[in-house]
Design a protein around this motif. Structure first.
Motif, PDB file in Angstrom:
ATOM      1  N   ARG A 129     -34.983 -61.935  -5.694  1.00  0.00           N
ATOM      2  CA  ARG A 129     -33.868 -61.343  -5.702  1.00  0.00           C
ATOM      3  C   ARG A 129     -33.215 -61.901  -7.188  1.00  0.00           C
ATOM      4  O   ARG A 129     -32.561 -61.296  -8.199  1.00  0.00           O
ATOM      5  CB  ARG A 129     -32.599 -61.335  -4.987  1.00  0.00           C
ATOM      6  CG  ARG A 129     -31.719 -60.185  -5.172  1.00  0.00           C
ATOM      7  CD  ARG A 129     -30.538 -60.041  -3.964  1.00  0.00           C
ATOM      8  NE  ARG A 129     -31.400 -60.202  -2.576  1.00  0.00           N
ATOM      9  CZ  ARG A 129     -30.691 -60.105  -1.548  1.00  0.00           C
ATOM     10  NH1 ARG A 129     -29.304 -60.338  -1.694  1.00  0.00           N
ATOM     11  NH2 ARG A 129     -31.238 -60.352  -0.390  1.00  0.00           N
ATOM     12  N   ARG A 130     -33.238 -63.234  -7.294  1.00  0.00           N
ATOM     13  CA  ARG A 130     -32.495 -63.978  -8.457  1.00  0.00           C
ATOM     14  C   ARG A 130     -33.309 -63.914  -9.668  1.00  0.00           C
ATOM     15  O   ARG A 130     -32.615 -64.013 -10.648  1.00  0.00           O
ATOM     16  CB  ARG A 130     -32.209 -65.440  -7.900  1.00  0.00           C
ATOM     17  CG  ARG A 130     -31.106 -65.497  -6.701  1.00  0.00           C
ATOM     18  CD  ARG A 130     -30.585 -66.732  -6.690  1.00  0.00           C
ATOM     19  NE  ARG A 130     -29.645 -67.117  -5.634  1.00  0.00           N
ATOM     20  CZ  ARG A 130     -28.915 -66.173  -4.539  1.00  0.00           C
ATOM     21  NH1 ARG A 130     -29.312 -65.101  -4.721  1.00  0.00           N
ATOM     22  NH2 ARG A 130     -28.245 -66.750  -3.682  1.00  0.00           N
ATOM     23  N   GLU A 131     -34.741 -63.781  -9.415  1.00  0.00           N
ATOM     24  CA  GLU A 131     -35.544 -63.547 -10.662  1.00  0.00           C
ATOM     25  C   GLU A 131     -35.536 -62.273 -11.221  1.00  0.00           C
ATOM     26  O   GLU A 131     -35.410 -62.471 -12.569  1.00  0.00           O
ATOM     27  CB  GLU A 131     -37.097 -64.112 -10.312  1.00  0.00           C
ATOM     28  CG  GLU A 131     -37.104 -65.367  -9.653  1.00  0.00           C
ATOM     29  CD  GLU A 131     -38.348 -65.769  -9.160  1.00  0.00           C
ATOM     30  OE1 GLU A 131     -39.219 -64.716  -9.213  1.00  0.00           O
ATOM     31  OE2 GLU A 131     -38.819 -66.878  -8.558  1.00  0.00           O
ATOM     32  N   ASP A 132     -35.474 -61.240 -10.879  1.00  0.00           N
ATOM     33  CA  ASP A 132     -35.458 -60.112 -11.301  1.00  0.00           C
ATOM     34  C   ASP A 132     -34.097 -59.323 -11.257  1.00  0.00           C
ATOM     35  O   ASP A 132     -33.485 -59.293 -10.080  1.00  0.00           O
ATOM     36  CB  ASP A 132     -36.367 -59.064 -10.463  1.00  0.00           C
ATOM     37  CG  ASP A 132     -36.512 -57.794 -11.253  1.00  0.00           C
ATOM     38  OD1 ASP A 132     -35.709 -57.586 -12.267  1.00  0.00           O
ATOM     39  OD2 ASP A 132     -37.459 -56.884 -10.673  1.00  0.00           O
ATOM     40  N   PRO A 133     -33.502 -59.260 -12.517  1.00  0.00           N
ATOM     41  CA  PRO A 133     -31.900 -58.569 -12.458  1.00  0.00           C
ATOM     42  C   PRO A 133     -31.910 -57.222 -11.593  1.00  0.00           C
ATOM     43  O   PRO A 133     -30.984 -57.208 -11.117  1.00  0.00           O
ATOM     44  CB  PRO A 133     -31.901 -58.466 -13.826  1.00  0.00           C
ATOM     45  CG  PRO A 133     -32.860 -59.054 -14.718  1.00  0.00           C
ATOM     46  CD  PRO A 133     -34.209 -59.542 -13.704  1.00  0.00           C
ATOM     47  N   LYS A 134     -32.970 -56.683 -11.689  1.00  0.00           N
ATOM     48  CA  LYS A 134     -32.835 -55.288 -11.035  1.00  0.00           C
ATOM     49  C   LYS A 134     -32.910 -55.447  -9.457  1.00  0.00           C
ATOM     50  O   LYS A 134     -32.225 -54.528  -8.639  1.00  0.00           O
ATOM     51  CB  LYS A 134     -34.075 -54.574 -11.304  1.00  0.00           C
ATOM     52  CG  LYS A 134     -34.192 -53.875 -12.721  1.00  0.00           C
ATOM     53  CD  LYS A 134     -35.200 -53.035 -13.155  1.00  0.00           C
ATOM     54  CE  LYS A 134     -35.191 -52.248 -14.396  1.00  0.00           C
ATOM     55  NZ  LYS A 134     -36.203 -51.487 -14.640  1.00  0.00           N
ATOM     56  N   LEU A 135     -33.067 -56.732  -8.845  1.00  0.00           N
ATOM     57  CA  LEU A 135     -32.994 -56.757  -7.367  1.00  0.00           C
ATOM     58  C   LEU A 135     -31.956 -57.951  -7.150  1.00  0.00           C
ATOM     59  O   LEU A 135     -31.947 -58.384  -6.057  1.00  0.00           O
ATOM     60  CB  LEU A 135     -34.346 -57.479  -7.145  1.00  0.00           C
ATOM     61  CG  LEU A 135     -35.469 -56.709  -7.200  1.00  0.00           C
ATOM     62  CD1 LEU A 135     -36.751 -57.165  -6.828  1.00  0.00           C
ATOM     63  CD2 LEU A 135     -35.559 -55.344  -6.586  1.00  0.00           C
ATOM     64  N   GLN A 136     -30.741 -57.987  -8.004  1.00  0.00           N
ATOM     65  CA  GLN A 136     -30.079 -58.955  -7.919  1.00  0.00           C
ATOM     66  C   GLN A 136     -28.939 -58.378  -6.770  1.00  0.00           C
ATOM     67  O   GLN A 136     -28.407 -59.300  -6.198  1.00  0.00           O
ATOM     68  CB  GLN A 136     -29.127 -59.134  -9.021  1.00  0.00           C
ATOM     69  CG  GLN A 136     -27.975 -60.222  -9.229  1.00  0.00           C
ATOM     70  CD  GLN A 136     -27.509 -60.463 -10.505  1.00  0.00           C
ATOM     71  OE1 GLN A 136     -27.865 -59.749 -11.536  1.00  0.00           O
ATOM     72  NE2 GLN A 136     -26.902 -61.395 -10.745  1.00  0.00           N
TER      73      GLN A 136
ATOM     74  N   LYS B 241     -23.279 -53.560 -16.528  1.00  0.00           N
ATOM     75  CA  LYS B 241     -23.468 -55.259 -16.146  1.00  0.00           C
ATOM     76  C   LYS B 241     -23.896 -55.892 -17.281  1.00  0.00           C
ATOM     77  O   LYS B 241     -23.306 -56.853 -17.959  1.00  0.00           O
ATOM     78  CB  LYS B 241     -23.809 -55.522 -14.991  1.00  0.00           C
ATOM     79  CG  LYS B 241     -23.898 -56.922 -14.494  1.00  0.00           C
ATOM     80  CD  LYS B 241     -24.064 -57.140 -13.017  1.00  0.00           C
ATOM     81  CE  LYS B 241     -24.078 -58.746 -12.537  1.00  0.00           C
ATOM     82  NZ  LYS B 241     -23.069 -59.418 -13.142  1.00  0.00           N
ATOM     83  N   LYS B 242     -25.122 -55.307 -17.613  1.00  0.00           N
ATOM     84  CA  LYS B 242     -25.964 -56.088 -18.936  1.00  0.00           C
ATOM     85  C   LYS B 242     -25.177 -55.813 -20.017  1.00  0.00           C
ATOM     86  O   LYS B 242     -25.054 -56.829 -21.063  1.00  0.00           O
ATOM     87  CB  LYS B 242     -27.261 -55.485 -19.208  1.00  0.00           C
ATOM     88  CG  LYS B 242     -28.158 -55.924 -19.927  1.00  0.00           C
ATOM     89  CD  LYS B 242     -29.345 -55.423 -20.063  1.00  0.00           C
ATOM     90  CE  LYS B 242     -30.489 -56.021 -21.063  1.00  0.00           C
ATOM     91  NZ  LYS B 242     -31.732 -55.534 -21.236  1.00  0.00           N
ATOM     92  N   LYS B 243     -24.521 -54.747 -20.557  1.00  0.00           N
ATOM     93  CA  LYS B 243     -23.577 -54.671 -21.630  1.00  0.00           C
ATOM     94  C   LYS B 243     -22.497 -55.376 -21.748  1.00  0.00           C
ATOM     95  O   LYS B 243     -22.236 -56.066 -22.793  1.00  0.00           O
ATOM     96  CB  LYS B 243     -23.276 -53.109 -21.662  1.00  0.00           C
ATOM     97  CG  LYS B 243     -22.572 -52.621 -22.989  1.00  0.00           C
ATOM     98  CD  LYS B 243     -22.452 -51.088 -22.770  1.00  0.00           C
ATOM     99  CE  LYS B 243     -21.301 -50.659 -23.683  1.00  0.00           C
ATOM    100  NZ  LYS B 243     -21.123 -49.107 -23.602  1.00  0.00           N
TER     101      LYS B 243
END
Length: 97
Positions: free
Chosen positions: A11-18, A93-95
């Protein structure tokens, strides 16, 4: 007996699974917050305010609205969720970052 390998925290490695979403939120109750509560009231058929609700009930509302139940604050008691479009949430969030 061999030791089981440790699971990496994907979850921490992939931002989509955060953030946990939908069926991955496995607690009996959640605290619902957000600025679209009026929209949720329409599908619920009753007044909906920020507060504690059954996870299943909030998930049903999210499904009817074709949105996602997203866990915003997992360490809170009970965890805090919003009913939002998850992809848009990640984009915003990314923006912001």
């Amino acid at each position: 007996m061999a030791k089981r390998p440790r699971r990496s925290n994907v979850r921490r490695e992939d931002p989509k699974l955060q953030f946990r979403i939908n069926q991955y939120i496995r607690v009996p109750e959640v605290r619902l917050v957000g600025d679209n509560l009026e929209t949720i009231e329409e599908v619920a058929g009753r007044p909906v305010e920020s507060g504690i609700y059954s996870t299943r009930q909030v998930q049903n509302w999210a499904n009817k609205l074709e949105l996602d139940m997203v866990e915003i604050s997992p360490k809170a008691k009970p965890p805090v969720v919003k009913v939002i479009d998850y992809q848009k949430f990640l984009y915003d969030k990314k923006k912001k970052e």
